[in-house]
Design a protein around this motif. Structure first.
Motif, PDB file in Angstrom:
ATOM      1  N   ALA A   1       0.833  -1.199   0.000  1.00 33.26           N
ATOM      2  CA  ALA A   1       0.000   0.000   0.000  1.00 33.26           C
ATOM      3  C   ALA A   1       0.869   1.251   0.000  1.00 33.26           C
ATOM      4  N   LEU A   2       0.671   2.104  -1.016  1.00 34.22           N
ATOM      5  CA  LEU A   2       1.459   3.333  -1.126  1.00 34.22           C
ATOM      6  C   LEU A   2       0.605   4.591  -1.003  1.00 34.22           C
ATOM      7  N   GLY A   3      -0.695   4.416  -0.816  1.00 34.03           N
ATOM      8  CA  GLY A   3      -1.556   5.581  -0.670  1.00 34.03           C
ATOM      9  C   GLY A   3      -3.008   5.177  -0.527  1.00 34.03           C
TER      10      GLY A   3
ATOM     11  N   LYS B   1     -21.644  15.990  -0.512  1.00 31.36           N
ATOM     12  CA  LYS B   1     -20.386  15.680  -1.180  1.00 31.36           C
ATOM     13  C   LYS B   1     -20.621  14.607  -2.229  1.00 31.36           C
ATOM     14  N   LYS B   2     -20.885  15.031  -3.448  1.00 34.30           N
ATOM     15  CA  LYS B   2     -21.162  14.092  -4.530  1.00 34.30           C
ATOM     16  C   LYS B   2     -19.859  13.662  -5.184  1.00 34.30           C
ATOM     17  N   PHE B   3     -19.483  12.413  -4.968  1.00 36.97           N
ATOM     18  CA  PHE B   3     -18.260  11.853  -5.536  1.00 36.97           C
ATOM     19  C   PHE B   3     -17.067  12.789  -5.318  1.00 36.97           C
ATOM     20  N   SER B   4     -16.789  13.047  -4.053  1.00 43.58           N
ATOM     21  CA  SER B   4     -15.708  13.944  -3.661  1.00 43.58           C
ATOM     22  C   SER B   4     -14.532  13.122  -3.124  1.00 43.58           C
ATOM     23  N   PRO B   5     -13.345  13.229  -3.744  1.00 41.81           N
ATOM     24  CA  PRO B   5     -12.204  12.410  -3.313  1.00 41.81           C
ATOM     25  C   PRO B   5     -11.357  13.070  -2.223  1.00 41.81           C
ATOM     26  N   TYR B   6     -10.691  12.237  -1.438  1.00 40.39           N
ATOM     27  CA  TYR B   6      -9.744  12.709  -0.431  1.00 40.39           C
ATOM     28  C   TYR B   6      -8.556  11.754  -0.440  1.00 40.39           C
ATOM     29  N   LEU B   7      -7.373  12.252  -0.816  1.00 36.88           N
ATOM     30  CA  LEU B   7      -6.176  11.435  -0.920  1.00 36.88           C
ATOM     31  C   LEU B   7      -5.295  11.654   0.305  1.00 36.88           C
ATOM     32  N   HIS B   8      -4.792  10.569   0.886  1.00 40.63           N
ATOM     33  CA  HIS B   8      -3.916  10.695   2.051  1.00 40.63           C
ATOM     34  C   HIS B   8      -3.012   9.469   2.171  1.00 40.63           C
ATOM     35  N   ASN B   9      -2.025   9.593   3.056  1.00 41.92           N
ATOM     36  CA  ASN B   9      -1.062   8.517   3.341  1.00 41.92           C
ATOM     37  C   ASN B   9      -0.232   8.108   2.126  1.00 41.92           C
TER      38      ASN B   9
ATOM     39  N   LYS C   1       0.932  10.458  -6.001  1.00 42.27           N
ATOM     40  CA  LYS C   1      -0.265  11.168  -5.564  1.00 42.27           C
ATOM     41  C   LYS C   1      -0.739  12.147  -6.632  1.00 42.27           C
ATOM     42  N   ALA C   2       0.202  12.900  -7.204  1.00 43.31           N
ATOM     43  CA  ALA C   2      -0.155  13.863  -8.250  1.00 43.31           C
ATOM     44  C   ALA C   2      -0.711  13.143  -9.475  1.00 43.31           C
ATOM     45  N   GLN C   3      -0.143  11.975  -9.776  1.00 47.72           N
ATOM     46  CA  GLN C   3      -0.631  11.191 -10.914  1.00 47.72           C
ATOM     47  C   GLN C   3      -2.066  10.723 -10.685  1.00 47.72           C
ATOM     48  N   ILE C   4      -2.360  10.252  -9.458  1.00 50.01           N
ATOM     49  CA  ILE C   4      -3.711   9.793  -9.133  1.00 50.01           C
ATOM     50  C   ILE C   4      -4.692  10.962  -9.201  1.00 50.01           C
ATOM     51  N   GLU C   5      -4.299  12.120  -8.689  1.00 49.73           N
ATOM     52  CA  GLU C   5      -5.169  13.301  -8.745  1.00 49.73           C
ATOM     53  C   GLU C   5      -5.473  13.683 -10.185  1.00 49.73           C
TER      54      GLU C   5
END
Length: 326
Positions: A284-286, A296-304, A311-315
């Motif tokens: 697990a890397l993120g 919050k309709k389909f609102s993402p939150y990236l962490h860890n 992370k930037a690529q996933i965003e």
């Protein structure tokens, strides 16, 4: 001078893969004009049968390679490709379409969870199983409970028919990881599943397949799982938000897989958000949490995330995915 920065590394690893395939009796070659900045394709065929292409990826940040099979036309050769990639080849005719094979899947739709399983013997379907999972057994895991139920029902069928060993094909990593104790089972449903597998006398060979990539039997198991979910009417109309969330998350994971990124659906938390674990070599890397509420309709939150580039690529990929016409 190489046309791409990592051409030398990619060609060297692809040629190594080609030689391993040829030693296993498979005809393989680097596909002309397939080289890209981080990838190159290898065509795969045997006995004049074209299986399509595998893709070799290079990640410069970790100086590591990976191999993806989502462009294969026929996934029956996938176990052999995996073996050759990791240096333990076996001939295709030693494993393909022989013995018992099971494809499983789960689905959460319309507020209900369903399971599906396709059982084959020597490449031919001998049984199809599907049904709804009781809400008391779901406990917030939704479609994952369906995945686990599919395995349990299929193995129960195998025991009744005196099957001694079976290959199980799945698209959710937890299916194998909980069974082999590589992931700790923290929820009642996963604990019950892990215990069931421990007590099962059947020898199981686990095979991960990519979801939503055209694998015939994986797609059939998915259809059966949806049919199982539809067989139970939801007791709460509010679960429609969760149903939408599950479908969106499954689609998002498929989108990532097609772009060479491994991701595993953890579960839905507090009936508010779905958690997706971004993986590299099963590590697990993120974490990607996707909320779906009235506010919050389909609102993402990236962490860890350990790797800011990842992370930037996933965003960026999420923006691409979210902007598509669904």
């Amino acid at each position: 001078m190489p046309a791409y920065r990592f051409e030398d590394q990619l060609r060297a690893r692809a040629l190594e893969f080609v030689r391993a395939l040829e030693r296993a009796g498979v005809t393989a070659a680097i596909v002309d004009n397939s080289l890209r900045e981080y990838s190159i394709k290898v065509s795969v065929s045997q006995n004049e049968r074209d299986f399509g292409a595998a893709i070799v990826y290079y990640k410069p940040t970790s100086d590591s390679f990976s191999m993806r099979m989502h462009e294969l036309k026929d996934k029956s050769i996938a176990p052999l490709l995996e073996a050759c990639w990791h240096g333990a080849p076996q001939r295709v005719d030693e494993h393909r379409n022989s013995g018992y094979e099971v494809y499983v899947d789960g689905s959460f739709s319309g507020g209900a969870t369903g399971y599906g399983a396709v059982i084959l013997k020597d490449g031919k379907v001998v049984e199809e199983l599907f049904g709804a999972v009781d809400s008391s057994e779901v406990a917030g895991t939704y479609q994952i409970a369906g995945e686990l139920a599919g395995v349990k029902h299929a193995l129960t069928w195998c025991r009744k028919h005196s099957v001694k060993q079976v290959s199980i094909y799945y698209d959710y990593l937890g299916i194998e990881k909980w069974a082999t104790r590589k992931w700790k089972a923290n929820q009642p449903v996963t604990q019950a599943y892990a215990q069931f597998i421990r007590e099962c006398p059947i020898k199981i060979h686990w095979h991960k397949v990519d979801s939503h990539t055209g694998d015939r039997w994986n797609d059939r198991a998915d259809t059966l799982a949806k049919k199982g979910a539809q067989s139970m009417k939801p007791d709460d109309a509010e679960k429609e938000l969760i149903s939408e969330l599950i479908e969106k998350t499954e689609s998002w994971i498929g989108f990532l897989m097609l772009r060479g990124i491994d991701a595993a659906f953890d579960r839905v938390y507090n009936e508010l958000y779905a958690r997706v674990i971004v993986l590299v070599d099963d590590q697990a890397l993120g974490t990607f949490d996707l909320y779906n509420t009235k506010k919050k309709k389909f609102s993402p939150y990236l962490h860890n995330f350990r790797d800011e580039e990842l992370k930037a690529q996933i965003e960026s990929l999420w923006q691409e995915f979210a902007s598509r016409r669904q």
